[in-house]
Design an enzyme around this catalytic site. Structure first.
Site, PDB file in Angstrom:
ATOM      1  N   ASP A 101       1.207  -0.712  -0.182  1.00  0.00           N
ATOM      2  CA  ASP A 101      -0.018   0.003  -0.205  1.00  0.00           C
ATOM      3  C   ASP A 101       1.092   1.286   0.217  1.00  0.00           C
ATOM      4  OD1 ASP A 101      -2.363   1.706  -0.217  1.00  0.00           O
ATOM      5  OD2 ASP A 101      -3.570   0.236   1.841  1.00  0.00           O
ATOM      6  N   ASP A 102       0.316   2.372  -0.424  1.00  0.00           N
ATOM      7  CA  ASP A 102       1.405   3.296   0.097  1.00  0.00           C
ATOM      8  C   ASP A 102       1.430   4.258   0.905  1.00  0.00           C
ATOM      9  OD1 ASP A 102      -1.576   4.587   0.355  1.00  0.00           O
ATOM     10  OD2 ASP A 102      -1.412   6.018  -1.311  1.00  0.00           O
ATOM     11  N   ASP A 105      -2.313   4.419   7.865  1.00  0.00           N
ATOM     12  CA  ASP A 105      -2.602   5.074   8.352  1.00  0.00           C
ATOM     13  C   ASP A 105      -3.366   5.033   9.520  1.00  0.00           C
ATOM     14  OD1 ASP A 105      -3.547   7.604   9.656  1.00  0.00           O
ATOM     15  OD2 ASP A 105      -4.533   8.244   7.806  1.00  0.00           O
TER      16      ASP A 105
END
Length: 168
Positions: A101-102, A105
């Site tokens: 994933d980028d 969070d």
């Protein structure tokens, strides 16, 4: 966290490409990987870069949507699960699979995918403290209250100097 945060972290295409290649360097020692699963949509770009660098040809996606208002992450919905052929690789629980994933969070999205592929190797280009414990490999950690502006979300525009109250 919202896009009006004073802790803005704009990332250019060049910087993102460098960071994704740095992720590939770190992942090279953790492999080999038979397949990559990218968490869409943010994981698509780093997965393409890492796949090229590590010469992985089998690429799958898992599609998870979070309905939010850019202040709060809403309920997560799996729109597309990982294909059974990918789930059956290795030990049938993800061994030999790289999940990308980028950004991690809060870690909520990663937790859903980790439940699908518990033995996969999880990687993100960027990590925030709340999601970091669920990621095996990442490149850059930012504070939880930092808003990352990815290059695919931005256009070119004038930026006021920081002293005038600009966030980025």
């Amino acid at each position: 966290m919202s896009p009006t945060s004073p802790k803005a972290f704009p990332v250019s295409w060049d910087q993102f490409h460098r960071d994704a290649r740095a992720l590939a360097w770190r992942l090279a020692a953790a492999g080999p990987f038979e397949a990559i699963v990218c968490i869409t949509r943010g994981g698509l770009v780093p997965a393409a870069i890492v796949a090229r660098e590590l010469d992985v040809r089998l690429i799958e996606s898992v599609c998870i949507a979070s309905y939010h208002d850019y202040k709060n992450q809403g309920e997560l919905h799996v729109l597309k699960d990982v294909a059974p052929s990918i789930k059956s690789i290795g030990d049938g629980a993800g061994r030999g699979v790289l999940v990308i994933d980028d950004l991690t969070d809060t870690g909520k999205t990663v937790k859903i995918v980790r439940d699908m592929l518990p033995n996969a190797h999880f990687a993100a280009v960027y990590a925030k403290p709340a999601g970091r414990p669920l990621i095996d490999t990442f490149v850059t950690e930012v504070s939880q209250d930092t808003w990352i502006y990815f290059p695919w979300d931005m256009g070119l525009a004038y930026q006021a100097p920081i002293r005038e109250g600009s966030a980025g």
